[in-house]
Design a protein around this motif. Structure first.
Motif, PDB file in Angstrom:
ATOM      1  N   PHE A  11       1.233 -14.061  -8.466  1.00  0.00           N
ATOM      2  CA  PHE A  11       1.167 -12.751  -8.114  1.00  0.00           C
ATOM      3  C   PHE A  11       0.411 -12.356  -7.005  1.00  0.00           C
ATOM      4  O   PHE A  11      -0.806 -12.992  -7.057  1.00  0.00           O
ATOM      5  N   ILE A  12       1.046 -11.440  -6.170  1.00  0.00           N
ATOM      6  CA  ILE A  12      -0.137 -10.678  -5.397  1.00  0.00           C
ATOM      7  C   ILE A  12      -0.044  -9.444  -5.841  1.00  0.00           C
ATOM      8  O   ILE A  12       0.816  -8.570  -5.781  1.00  0.00           O
ATOM      9  N   ASP A  13      -1.323  -8.930  -6.259  1.00  0.00           N
ATOM     10  CA  ASP A  13      -1.637  -8.002  -7.194  1.00  0.00           C
ATOM     11  C   ASP A  13      -2.914  -7.159  -6.583  1.00  0.00           C
ATOM     12  O   ASP A  13      -3.733  -7.419  -7.322  1.00  0.00           O
ATOM     13  N   LEU A  14      -2.803  -6.362  -5.533  1.00  0.00           N
ATOM     14  CA  LEU A  14      -4.061  -5.866  -4.922  1.00  0.00           C
ATOM     15  C   LEU A  14      -4.462  -4.432  -5.759  1.00  0.00           C
ATOM     16  O   LEU A  14      -5.289  -4.382  -5.251  1.00  0.00           O
ATOM     17  N   TYR A  15      -3.700  -4.026  -6.442  1.00  0.00           N
ATOM     18  CA  TYR A  15      -4.117  -2.911  -6.887  1.00  0.00           C
ATOM     19  C   TYR A  15      -4.052  -2.618  -8.550  1.00  0.00           C
ATOM     20  O   TYR A  15      -4.005  -1.813  -9.076  1.00  0.00           O
ATOM     21  N   ASP A  16      -4.444  -3.770  -9.111  1.00  0.00           N
ATOM     22  CA  ASP A  16      -4.455  -4.027 -10.457  1.00  0.00           C
ATOM     23  C   ASP A  16      -3.251  -3.648 -11.324  1.00  0.00           C
ATOM     24  O   ASP A  16      -3.337  -3.279 -12.483  1.00  0.00           O
ATOM     25  N   GLY A  17      -2.030  -3.929 -10.792  1.00  0.00           N
ATOM     26  CA  GLY A  17      -0.832  -3.680 -11.486  1.00  0.00           C
ATOM     27  C   GLY A  17      -0.558  -4.369 -12.899  1.00  0.00           C
ATOM     28  O   GLY A  17      -0.253  -3.582 -13.831  1.00  0.00           O
TER      29      GLY A  17
ATOM     30  N   GLN B 248      -5.990  10.670 -13.602  1.00  0.00           N
ATOM     31  CA  GLN B 248      -6.106  11.405 -12.112  1.00  0.00           C
ATOM     32  C   GLN B 248      -4.716  11.514 -11.602  1.00  0.00           C
ATOM     33  O   GLN B 248      -4.293  12.496 -10.719  1.00  0.00           O
ATOM     34  N   THR B 249      -3.900  10.364 -11.900  1.00  0.00           N
ATOM     35  CA  THR B 249      -2.323  10.523 -11.386  1.00  0.00           C
ATOM     36  C   THR B 249      -1.988  11.858 -11.997  1.00  0.00           C
ATOM     37  O   THR B 249      -1.195  12.772 -11.270  1.00  0.00           O
ATOM     38  N   PHE B 250      -2.119  12.080 -13.322  1.00  0.00           N
ATOM     39  CA  PHE B 250      -1.541  13.081 -13.955  1.00  0.00           C
ATOM     40  C   PHE B 250      -2.048  14.563 -13.510  1.00  0.00           C
ATOM     41  O   PHE B 250      -1.324  15.536 -13.183  1.00  0.00           O
TER      42      PHE B 250
ATOM     43  N   LYS C 194       0.851  -1.377  -0.145  1.00  0.00           N
ATOM     44  CA  LYS C 194       0.054   0.047  -0.065  1.00  0.00           C
ATOM     45  C   LYS C 194       0.897   1.164  -0.028  1.00  0.00           C
ATOM     46  O   LYS C 194       0.386   2.254  -0.447  1.00  0.00           O
ATOM     47  N   ARG C 195       1.974   1.299   0.688  1.00  0.00           N
ATOM     48  CA  ARG C 195       2.834   2.464   0.621  1.00  0.00           C
ATOM     49  C   ARG C 195       3.825   2.665  -0.559  1.00  0.00           C
ATOM     50  O   ARG C 195       4.303   3.657  -0.690  1.00  0.00           O
ATOM     51  N   ARG C 196       3.517   1.764  -1.608  1.00  0.00           N
ATOM     52  CA  ARG C 196       4.331   2.006  -2.931  1.00  0.00           C
ATOM     53  C   ARG C 196       3.847   2.771  -3.676  1.00  0.00           C
ATOM     54  O   ARG C 196       2.573   3.097  -3.596  1.00  0.00           O
ATOM     55  N   ASP C 197       4.730   3.318  -4.824  1.00  0.00           N
ATOM     56  CA  ASP C 197       4.111   4.672  -5.427  1.00  0.00           C
ATOM     57  C   ASP C 197       3.201   4.258  -6.565  1.00  0.00           C
ATOM     58  O   ASP C 197       2.216   4.868  -6.664  1.00  0.00           O
ATOM     59  N   PHE C 198       3.709   3.231  -7.329  1.00  0.00           N
ATOM     60  CA  PHE C 198       2.592   3.158  -8.634  1.00  0.00           C
ATOM     61  C   PHE C 198       2.122   1.490  -8.435  1.00  0.00           C
ATOM     62  O   PHE C 198       2.768   0.500  -8.151  1.00  0.00           O
TER      63      PHE C 198
ATOM     64  N   ILE D  65       0.547   4.511 -16.017  1.00  0.00           N
ATOM     65  CA  ILE D  65       1.176   4.577 -14.605  1.00  0.00           C
ATOM     66  C   ILE D  65       0.133   5.103 -13.771  1.00  0.00           C
ATOM     67  O   ILE D  65      -0.312   6.127 -14.010  1.00  0.00           O
ATOM     68  N   CYS D  66      -0.001   4.398 -12.747  1.00  0.00           N
ATOM     69  CA  CYS D  66      -1.058   4.658 -11.837  1.00  0.00           C
ATOM     70  C   CYS D  66      -0.633   4.749 -10.420  1.00  0.00           C
ATOM     71  O   CYS D  66      -0.410   3.818 -10.039  1.00  0.00           O
ATOM     72  N   ALA D  67      -1.047   5.907  -9.785  1.00  0.00           N
ATOM     73  CA  ALA D  67      -0.807   5.708  -8.260  1.00  0.00           C
ATOM     74  C   ALA D  67      -1.509   4.964  -7.393  1.00  0.00           C
ATOM     75  O   ALA D  67      -2.534   4.445  -7.995  1.00  0.00           O
ATOM     76  N   VAL D  68      -1.041   4.169  -6.600  1.00  0.00           N
ATOM     77  CA  VAL D  68      -1.542   3.566  -5.384  1.00  0.00           C
ATOM     78  C   VAL D  68      -2.702   4.196  -4.518  1.00  0.00           C
ATOM     79  O   VAL D  68      -1.977   5.004  -4.047  1.00  0.00           O
ATOM     80  N   GLY D  69      -3.861   3.951  -4.863  1.00  0.00           N
ATOM     81  CA  GLY D  69      -4.584   4.773  -3.757  1.00  0.00           C
ATOM     82  C   GLY D  69      -4.786   6.263  -4.226  1.00  0.00           C
ATOM     83  O   GLY D  69      -4.712   6.496  -5.578  1.00  0.00           O
TER      84      GLY D  69
END
Ligand code: ATP
Ligand code: MG
Length: 396
Positions: A135-141, A184-186, A118-122, A150-154
């Protein structure tokens, strides 16, 4: 699930990391490959820099492995030496409040992988990979990688408020991967671009270097502009000038950045090294010579690599040069000497022959001697140059 090694899909250089994970699991803890290595594995790109994240505390890792190096225990990182190869093992951690927009006020070790991701950037950097290839991919990486986003986490705004460097990292990854920055990240970067000034120049330098060296530098430069980050950083980021640029050498990148800006003080501003400054100075001097029409003896002032870089710059700058690189090399090879250092005389000789004191005249006279040698007026031999020297001086 079958072991990776049995499926023969494991990158060879990852075997050590898998061994380390095995050891940690046998001691009763969790461990996963994490971050850039997982992203690049999914992208089928090579990445030998394999980081491991674990539920074990740093002291616990030190107890499991006979050979470890403490590289940042306060931040949870221990270097494990396995088969003589160092592997970074970092304890799951969360980061508390960020009051300075740069560094967390404190890090807390946790036992839950999800907290760490959760603390990671993208999202593409927030995936973990198990020893068995899961894969443990909780944020649709993976989905975002498929969409080349490139999409921010959260919440992007919050994430850039915590750490402003992430904005520049987004642009850097866009240049490296030819990805777009998610909407939104942009928008969040555009909104918070000014806070990039809170980040140390050395760290900004690292990210800019990676943009220069990336496969899509023009895309990175364009994003610098559009994101508004350029507005708060020294130098012009003019995408048009970078269309043809391509290099995997950071010094070449910085030299080109100085050239298009006509400003070498940028190197000091971005805290580049003296070695970088030396390189850039030489390349820009060679570039000047090439654009004006390089003289034979000037070919000797510059080493091959410097001259080659300057020649590339003329192409990237669309400067009309009436000579090909091959012709230029042949011209140099045809000269009686290959470097100014090979001139058979020194300033000491000139002083001895003339009984004159040291002064700026020496440099001019050495240059004239070099000119005479490359023009074939005199042979590169100490005695012959001495005669030539007296002949020209007596005339004068
Ligand atoms: P590279 O291939 O350039 O090394 P990377 O993704 O491995 O890219 P690193 O800087 O090595 O990037 O960081 C490793 C991981 O740590 C990242 O993938 C990301 O999960 C996390 N990370 C790094 N920097 C930040 C940051 N500023 N904010 C949040 N997470 C970060
Ligand atoms: Mg990395």
């Amino acid at each position: 699930m079958k072991e990776w090694s049995q499926r023969k899909m494991i990158p060879k250089q990852w075997q050590n990391a898998i061994d380390v994970i095995n050891h940690i699991e046998q001691a009763g803890f969790e461990a996963f490959i994490v971050g850039g290595a997982v992203r690049d594995y999914y992208l089928k790109k090579e990445n030998n820099d394999v980081d491991i994240t674990t539920s074990a505390l740093p002291e616990e890792i030190q107890a499991i492995f006979p050979h470890t190096i403490d590289v940042g225990i306060a931040h949870g990182t221990v270097l494990v030496l396995h088969q003589e190869e160092p592997i970074e093992v970092t304890t799951y951690r969360t980061e508390s409040t960020y009051t300075d927009h740069r560094r967390p006020d404190a890090v807390h070790f946790v036992r839950d992988l999800a907290e760490d991701l959760k603390r990671r950037d993208f999202t593409m950097n927030a995936m973990a990979l198990s020893r068995t290839g899961e894969f443990i991919d909780l944020y649709d990486g993976r989905k975002h990688i498929d969409e080349r986003l490139i999409c921010a986490v959260g919440n992007a705004e919050e994430r850039f408020t915590e750490d402003a460097l992430r904005m520049l990292r987004a642009v850097r990854f866009a240049a490296q991967l030819n990805f777009k920055i998610e909407e939104q990240t942009f928008a969040a970067i555009q909104k918070q671009a000014a806070s990039i000034t809170l980040i140390a120049m050395e760290r900004i330098q690292v990210e800019l270097s990676k943009i220069f060296m990336s496969p899509f530098p023009a895309q990175g430069i364009q994003y610098m502009q559009e994101s508004q980050l350029a507005k708060y950083l020294a130098g012009d980021f003019d995408e048009a000038a970078w269309q043809l640029f391509q290099s995997d050498n950071r010094q070449v990148g910085w030299a080109y950045f100085c050239l298009v800006n006509q400003d070498v003080t940028l190197l000091t501003h971005y805290r580049c090294s003296n070695k970088d400054k030396q390189f850039v100075k030489q390349v820009l001097a060679a570039y000047e010579c090439l654009v004006k029409g390089i003289e034979k003896r000037q070919l000797l002032y510059f080493e091959g690599e410097i001259l080659r870089t300057a020649y590339q710059f003329t192409l990237w700058q669309k400067q009309p040069i009436n000579i090909t690189w091959e012709q230029l090399q042949q011209q140099k090879l045809a000269l009686p000497i290959q470097s100014a250092k090979q001139l058979a005389i020194t300033g000491q000789d000139l002083m001895a022959w003339s009984h004159k004191k040291r002064g700026p005249w020496i440099k001019d006279m050495l240059d004239a001697a070099l000119q005479a040698v490359v023009n074939g007026d005199v042979v590169n031999d100490k005695q012959q140059i001495k005669e030539w020297f007296h002949a020209t001086n007596d005339e004068g």
